[in-house]
Design an enzyme around this catalytic site. Structure first.
Site, mmCIF file in Angstrom:
data_model
loop_
_atom_site.group_PDB
_atom_site.id
_atom_site.type_symbol
_atom_site.label_atom_id
_atom_site.label_comp_id
_atom_site.label_asym_id
_atom_site.label_seq_id
_atom_site.Cartn_x
_atom_site.Cartn_y
_atom_site.Cartn_z
ATOM 1 N N ASN A 195 0.946 -1.138 -0.057
ATOM 2 C CA ASN A 195 -0.095 -0.063 0.220
ATOM 3 C C ASN A 195 1.032 1.425 -0.106
ATOM 4 O O ASN A 195 2.211 0.995 0.149
ATOM 5 C CB ASN A 195 -1.056 -0.124 1.140
ATOM 6 C CG ASN A 195 -0.456 0.129 2.551
ATOM 7 O OD1 ASN A 195 0.666 0.564 2.595
ATOM 8 N ND2 ASN A 195 -0.898 -0.863 3.431
ATOM 9 N N MET A 196 0.189 2.501 -0.074
ATOM 10 C CA MET A 196 1.263 3.567 -0.187
ATOM 11 C C MET A 196 1.794 3.812 0.818
ATOM 12 O O MET A 196 3.178 4.196 0.806
ATOM 13 C CB MET A 196 0.065 4.904 -0.549
ATOM 14 C CG MET A 196 0.934 6.096 -0.817
ATOM 15 S SD MET A 196 1.458 5.838 -2.621
ATOM 16 C CE MET A 196 2.554 7.214 -2.606
ATOM 17 N N GLU A 198 3.389 1.509 2.946
ATOM 18 C CA GLU A 198 4.468 0.570 2.655
ATOM 19 C C GLU A 198 5.372 1.046 1.863
ATOM 20 O O GLU A 198 6.641 0.876 2.003
ATOM 21 C CB GLU A 198 3.965 -0.662 2.588
ATOM 22 C CG GLU A 198 2.967 -1.292 3.709
ATOM 23 C CD GLU A 198 2.286 -2.487 3.432
ATOM 24 O OE1 GLU A 198 1.533 -2.990 4.202
ATOM 25 O OE2 GLU A 198 2.044 -2.692 2.279
ATOM 26 N N ASP A 264 -5.188 -8.153 1.700
ATOM 27 C CA ASP A 264 -5.436 -9.422 1.127
ATOM 28 C C ASP A 264 -6.248 -9.777 0.178
ATOM 29 O O ASP A 264 -5.945 -10.788 -0.693
ATOM 30 C CB ASP A 264 -5.930 -10.141 2.622
ATOM 31 C CG ASP A 264 -4.908 -10.252 3.759
ATOM 32 O OD1 ASP A 264 -3.685 -9.822 3.509
ATOM 33 O OD2 ASP A 264 -5.362 -10.215 4.870
#
Length: 473
Positions: A195-196, A198, A264
């Site tokens: 995601n952004m 991370e 997920d």
């Protein structure tokens, strides 16, 4: 079924990673503790779901693919429960049980749709050191087309670099849902799905789209990663191949209820589509639609093939006209997830912009909007023998086409009071120059703790005024 879904049953996927049991303690909260300034939750329900790598596997299984889960659980009741949940979800278990480990558990306390606190029970990541999982991986990987590594930094994937190399040696396509600040661990992956937050933890803050693209390309080149899929919340998803054109997919969900496990879902659906032979651009596009469904639900949700098919081909619109029994069941499901049911009613004879604006505002108040629509006979009783202009069948079909409308039910009486008594919506709304206390159903809804709201009246936009204009032509 759509062509992109018809090969899912032939796909075989191995999911490897941190296995987590997600537990939800749910109940109402109406007072503050005298011991500390915290809410007191009256425990009413406990839900147990597969989390972490288990949720990825559950998303793959729900699409009809063959899937196995490889990871660790402890020799405890929670480990037994994980195995039972896998069995119920038709996921093959390759779990390794260890006496020296406790099964990782996340407990979330939820009241009125809000998460109040999360409590995690987990062992130190150092306890996962060893070759048990690597040996098991080598024994079974040849049976699968694609491998998904789900890394939650709990310790299961401490040697993920070695596992990726082994998968590549066996010519298996690899997808990794990464964590942490060192993506060199995922060298050789076909696709990673950060995601952004991370992504920026690794490459630094990105001021604009050009910066994201530039840094993604460099990251892919430095670590021999074929594709980087950055999930960007309300901005959708962006796919950055090491070589080739980028792909930017806008967010598919307007109403976000819970983002738990959405990553997920993306990882699982992309993997399933790739294993079924779809090109990566198509796989990402479909995963984006699935994520749009997942974030509208409580907790780690899974999306079925039928739900995804309905969204892709628009058949879900034809299922909005429901019986009372179906509506009551659907309402119970919404409330079980902490959501609110909104009800409104009308003739909706000639649907105009005033109706559309009003229904959009009503839908924003909750998680499901039910529209009660008058039958042709009841419209005649209310409006006169020349009405309705459009038949019930046509009026329902037009309402079904509106994204803001979730469900429709027909009533024959002059008022919807019997519907309201049977459904007991959480929020009752009406448009026009009503005061809340003048709205039919006011006392019934308030008596069970609901709300009654009068929305904006669009005086210049009405079916009657449109009909007069047409007559004057």
């Amino acid at each position: 079924m759509k062509p992109q879904l018809n090969l899912l049953e032939e796909a075989k996927i191995l999911v490897v990673g941190d296995v987590i049991l997600d537990r939800y303690w749910m109940g109402d909260s109406k007072r503050i503790s005298p011991e500390a300034p915290v809410p007191v939750v009256n425990g009413e329900k406990v839900l147990n779901r597969l989390g972490g790598a288990g949720n990825v596997a559950a998303n793959v299984a729900s699409l009809g693919c063959s899937v196995s889960l490889l990871g660790y659980v402890g020799q405890d009741e929670d480990g037994d429960l994980v195995r039972q949940l896998l069995k119920e979800s038709q996921i093959e278990s390759d779990l390794i049980t260890r006496e020296d480990l406790n099964t990782t558990v996340k407990i979330r306390v939820i009241s009125q749709g809000q998460q109040l606190v999360r409590v995690d029970f987990e062992d130190s990541s150092n306890k996962f050191k060893g070759d048990h999982l690597t040996e098991a991986f080598q024994e079974i990987v040849d049976d699968y087309q694609l491998v998904i590594f789900s890394d939650y930094l709990k310790g299961t994937l401490h040697n993920v670099s070695q596992l990726i190399a082994l998968a590549n040696e066996r010519q298996k396509k690899v997808i990794t849902d990464p964590k942490g600040s060192d993506f060199s661990r995922y060298k050789g992956t076909y696709l990673i799905t950060p995601n952004m937050t991370e992504f920026e933890a690794v490459v630094g803050v990105c001021s604009d789209d050009q910066a994201i693209s530039r840094k993604a390309k460099k990251l892919a080149k430095d670590h021999q990663i074929e594709n980087i899929l950055v999930t960007r919340g309300s901005l959708g998803m962006s796919l950055y191949p090491r070589s080739g054109p980028e792909l930017h997919v806008p967010a598919d969900a307007e109403d976000v209820f819970d983002v738990t496990g959405a990553g997920d879902t993306v990882c699982g659906v992309v993997g399933a589509m790739l294993a079924a032979g779809q090109p990566i651009a198509k796989a990402v596009s479909i995963a984006n639609r699935a994520a749009g469904l997942a974030v509208k639900r409580l907790g780690a949700a899974v999306i079925s093939a039928k739900e995804l098919e309905a969204m892709l081909i628009g058949k879900d619109r034809q299922r909005k006209l429901l019986s009372m029994e179906s509506l009551q069941e659907k309402s119970r499901c919404v409330r079980a997830g902490g959501g609110k049911v909104v009800f409104t009613n009308g003739c909706f004879d000639i649907l105009h912009v005033g109706h559309v604006m009003y229904l959009e505002e009503a839908r924003k108040l909750g998680n499901m909007l039910i529209v009660g629509i008058n039958s042709d006979e009841s419209v005649k009783d209310i409006k006169g023998v020349d009405r309705p202009i459009n038949t019930l069948k046509d009026r329902v079909r037009v309402l079904e086409a509106l994204e803001s409308v979730d469900s429709i039910i027909v009533f024959d009486e002059a008022t919807p009071i019997n519907l309201i008594k049977a459904l007991l919506p959480d929020i009752l709304v009406k448009g026009g120059d009503y005061k809340p206390e003048e709205i039919i159903g006011y006392s019934e809804v308030l008596s069970h703790g609901g709300e009654v709201k009068a929305l904006k009246f669009f005086a210049s936009k009405s079916t009657s005024s449109l009909a007069k204009q047409i007559e004057s032509l």
